[in-house]
Design a protein around this motif. Sequence first.
Motif, mmCIF file in Angstrom:
data_model
loop_
_atom_site.group_PDB
_atom_site.id
_atom_site.type_symbol
_atom_site.label_atom_id
_atom_site.label_comp_id
_atom_site.label_asym_id
_atom_site.label_seq_id
_atom_site.Cartn_x
_atom_site.Cartn_y
_atom_site.Cartn_z
ATOM 1 N N LEU A 138 -9.265 -102.759 19.224
ATOM 2 C CA LEU A 138 -7.888 -102.409 19.568
ATOM 3 C C LEU A 138 -7.323 -101.377 18.602
ATOM 4 N N ALA A 139 -7.565 -101.574 17.332
ATOM 5 C CA ALA A 139 -7.018 -100.666 16.322
ATOM 6 C C ALA A 139 -7.542 -99.256 16.488
ATOM 7 N N GLN A 140 -8.804 -99.142 16.854
ATOM 8 C CA GLN A 140 -9.445 -97.825 16.904
ATOM 9 C C GLN A 140 -9.428 -97.184 18.285
ATOM 10 N N GLU A 141 -9.302 -97.989 19.342
ATOM 11 C CA GLU A 141 -9.501 -97.434 20.680
ATOM 12 C C GLU A 141 -8.335 -97.638 21.640
ATOM 13 N N ALA A 142 -7.510 -98.640 21.419
ATOM 14 C CA ALA A 142 -6.467 -98.957 22.397
ATOM 15 C C ALA A 142 -5.387 -97.883 22.415
ATOM 16 N N ASP A 143 -4.890 -97.593 23.591
ATOM 17 C CA ASP A 143 -3.761 -96.682 23.751
ATOM 18 C C ASP A 143 -2.543 -97.292 23.068
ATOM 19 N N ILE A 144 -1.800 -96.481 22.317
ATOM 20 C CA ILE A 144 -0.682 -96.987 21.526
ATOM 21 C C ILE A 144 0.382 -97.632 22.407
ATOM 22 N N HIS A 145 0.616 -97.116 23.591
ATOM 23 C CA HIS A 145 1.641 -97.682 24.470
ATOM 24 C C HIS A 145 1.201 -99.033 25.029
ATOM 25 N N SER A 146 -0.070 -99.139 25.411
ATOM 26 C CA SER A 146 -0.584 -100.423 25.888
ATOM 27 C C SER A 146 -0.549 -101.464 24.776
ATOM 28 N N LEU A 147 -0.914 -101.051 23.583
ATOM 29 C CA LEU A 147 -0.877 -101.947 22.430
ATOM 30 C C LEU A 147 0.555 -102.412 22.169
ATOM 31 N N GLY A 148 1.487 -101.474 22.244
ATOM 32 C CA GLY A 148 2.881 -101.803 22.030
ATOM 33 C C GLY A 148 3.425 -102.771 23.066
ATOM 34 N N ARG A 149 3.015 -102.619 24.309
ATOM 35 C CA ARG A 149 3.497 -103.516 25.372
ATOM 36 C C ARG A 149 3.071 -104.957 25.107
ATOM 37 N N VAL A 150 1.826 -105.134 24.687
ATOM 38 C CA VAL A 150 1.341 -106.488 24.407
ATOM 39 C C VAL A 150 2.045 -107.060 23.176
ATOM 40 N N ALA A 151 2.188 -106.250 22.147
ATOM 41 C CA ALA A 151 2.864 -106.714 20.933
ATOM 42 C C ALA A 151 4.317 -107.080 21.226
ATOM 43 N N LEU A 152 4.994 -106.264 22.035
ATOM 44 C CA LEU A 152 6.377 -106.554 22.395
ATOM 45 C C LEU A 152 6.469 -107.858 23.187
ATOM 46 N N ALA A 153 5.527 -108.077 24.084
ATOM 47 C CA ALA A 153 5.530 -109.315 24.863
ATOM 48 C C ALA A 153 5.339 -110.533 23.962
ATOM 49 N N ARG A 154 4.434 -110.409 22.987
ATOM 50 C CA ARG A 154 4.210 -111.523 22.054
ATOM 51 C C ARG A 154 5.454 -111.759 21.205
ATOM 52 N N ARG A 155 6.099 -110.689 20.797
ATOM 53 C CA ARG A 155 7.319 -110.789 19.995
ATOM 54 C C ARG A 155 8.456 -111.404 20.814
ATOM 55 N N THR A 156 8.591 -110.959 22.070
ATOM 56 C CA THR A 156 9.652 -111.443 22.936
ATOM 57 C C THR A 156 9.473 -112.925 23.254
ATOM 58 N N ALA A 157 8.227 -113.350 23.393
ATOM 59 C CA ALA A 157 7.962 -114.763 23.680
ATOM 60 C C ALA A 157 8.480 -115.660 22.565
ATOM 61 N N ARG A 158 8.446 -115.181 21.337
ATOM 62 C CA ARG A 158 8.932 -115.962 20.200
ATOM 63 C C ARG A 158 10.427 -115.800 19.970
ATOM 64 N N HIS A 159 10.925 -114.581 20.097
ATOM 65 C CA HIS A 159 12.264 -114.271 19.596
ATOM 66 C C HIS A 159 13.213 -113.671 20.622
ATOM 67 N N GLY A 160 12.769 -113.482 21.850
ATOM 68 C CA GLY A 160 13.632 -112.847 22.833
ATOM 69 C C GLY A 160 14.042 -111.458 22.363
ATOM 70 N N ARG A 161 15.335 -111.140 22.479
ATOM 71 C CA ARG A 161 15.831 -109.831 22.031
ATOM 72 C C ARG A 161 16.401 -109.893 20.622
ATOM 73 N N ASN A 162 16.267 -111.025 19.957
ATOM 74 C CA ASN A 162 16.812 -111.153 18.605
ATOM 75 C C ASN A 162 16.045 -110.284 17.613
ATOM 76 N N ALA A 163 16.763 -109.665 16.714
ATOM 77 C CA ALA A 163 16.175 -108.946 15.579
ATOM 78 C C ALA A 163 16.950 -109.370 14.333
#
Length: 354
Positions: free
Chosen positions: A23-48
């Motif tokens: 993932l670090a070397q080959e994944a598209d940055i936008h696809s990587l970001g979408r998954v990371a955002l989904a994992r973040r949202t699952a824990r914290h919603g829109r809270n920052a």
Amino acid sequence: MPARILDKAAQGERLTLDDALILAQEADIHSLGRVALARRTARHGRNAYFVYNQHINYTNICQNACRFCAFSRQSGDRDAYTLSVSEAVERVSSRREDPIREVHIVGGLNPNLPYEYYPELVQGVKNARPAASVKAFTAVEVAFLAERGNISPRQVLEDLRQAGLDALPGGGAEVFSPALRQKLCPEKISGQQWLNIHQLAHELGIPSNATMLFGHVETWWDRLEHLLALRDLQDRTAGFLCFIPLPYQPHHNELRAKGPDGLDILRMLAISRIFLDNFAHLKAYWVMTGVKAAQMGLWYGADDLDGTIVEERIGHAAGATSPKGMTRDQIAQAIVQSGFTPVERTSHFEAVAQ
């Protein structure tokens, strides 16, 4: 191959080192970001999250000579300094009108300071700010104090906790690779010693943060082995509050590495969110990323921007171009402008009632 691993990550499955490397070397940055955002949202919603905090760097005199550091000085240098306990306490108590919830205390390994200085500093700050958490002294400083006091790191932690210590910061981790530490910071404790001290802290009921310095001479494999060591310890203790990837600052130090660009910072945040599945919080540290990159980081897995800080010295000595501090309104506005909901927190990530 990256698509299959991204799907695995999206399903919440734990990644292997090899998975993460692909993932670090080959994944598209936008696809990587979408998954990371989904994992973040699952824990914290829109809270920052952010904290109303103040940094105290009590001395810049240090017996080590880390190649990436622009903060440390030797005794006798024109700009060397050490705050007395009363001077440090005055910096905290002089801002009495500010609702500070965390005092963050770190400094150099000053061979001129007696052991007693450190618990007295914690106790003085705690007395001045009883409602605030005292997050003080990296594992490197704890090991240094054990040597100074001719006692065990456990006893140091117990003494500091008795004085009012609430949590350990995550500094001093750098990169755990023994070969890299020989290049970067040969005088510093080993990565394993850093992990051992944090494990001790967790066993004593003292939570801590974790960091990694990246964007210098390390490889992605070095980064991921570092993350794996943190994930393994978190599996055993559940004592880490937050992970903070720290971008190397390239100015005014001996290392002369280039430093990470914005895409590398975002990729590092996204990989951290996905791989560190047992860490609740991931910080985009605005001091070292810059405010705009930290705002983007909220879309790539981060859920915390740190805090107001008041006056940061270590990153700025190495050329960080961010402000030295922000007001509570400024940091809340930065979160709102990013499309998230600001939540003021304590050191332990408890929401502060407004």
